[in-house]
Scaffold this motif. Structure first.
Motif: not given
Length: 173
Positions: A57-63, A86-91, A96-97, A165-166
């Motif tokens: 995604a090219g994003a930082s993702i932390k929980i 957009f890419k990170a959330q889509g994935r 989850l699905k 998502f969308f």
């Protein structure tokens, strides 16, 4: 504040007309809430999945850490330009699905929080709630704009978006 969780693992590098000029896309933050039991699937073995997701995604993702022992949701903090968001959330929705956290006939619906300047919250609502109602009808997302929320230290308030998502992307973008 969750600033302790933010880091740019993979800062974007877009070069302007001169090699010494860097043009960095605006970094935005969205908080996405996932079921607590899905945290392991998002992180992956030894963090492999979340690292791959961040690179893709090219994003930082932390929980964020759990706020208590019995919480049903955990906050995923995604930092990056809109395309990376957009890419990170889509994935994440897809994972989850794929991992059956939602039954096959059920759409994955999550809650996202974005911060907007408190001065613009009224424009999102619109006169008599017209704009927010149109957004909800257009996207099938539930958009909750604070009417009496006290702005934070940056004069921002949280807008909540609940949907698939969308549906959750249209108001954000």
């Amino acid at each position: 504040t969750h600033s302790g969780y933010f880091s740019s693992l993979y800062p974007p590098h877009q070069f302007g007309p001169f090699p010494h000029h860097h043009s960095y896309p605006e970094q935005e933050i969205v908080n996405l809430f996932i079921p607590t039991q899905a945290v392991g699937a998002i992180i992956g073995k030894k963090g492999a999945h979340i690292k791959q997701l961040a690179r893709f995604a090219g994003a930082s993702i932390k929980i964020a850490p759990a706020e208590g022992p019995d919480v049903s949701e955990r906050m995923v903090i995604i930092t990056g330009p809109p395309e990376a968001q957009f890419k990170a959330q889509g994935r994440i929705f897809g994972k989850l699905k794929e991992e059956n956290f939602f039954n096959p006939k059920e759409e994955v619906k999550l809650e996202a929080h974005i911060r907007v300047p408190s001065s613009t919250a009224g424009r999102v609502i619109g006169k008599g709630g017209k704009t927010v109602n149109e957004l909800q009808n257009l996207t099938s997302a539930e958009v909750i704009v604070p009417r009496d929320q006290t702005p934070d230290e940056n004069e921002e308030v949280i807008v909540r978006i609940i949907g698939h998502f969308f549906a959750s992307q249209v108001p954000v973008l």
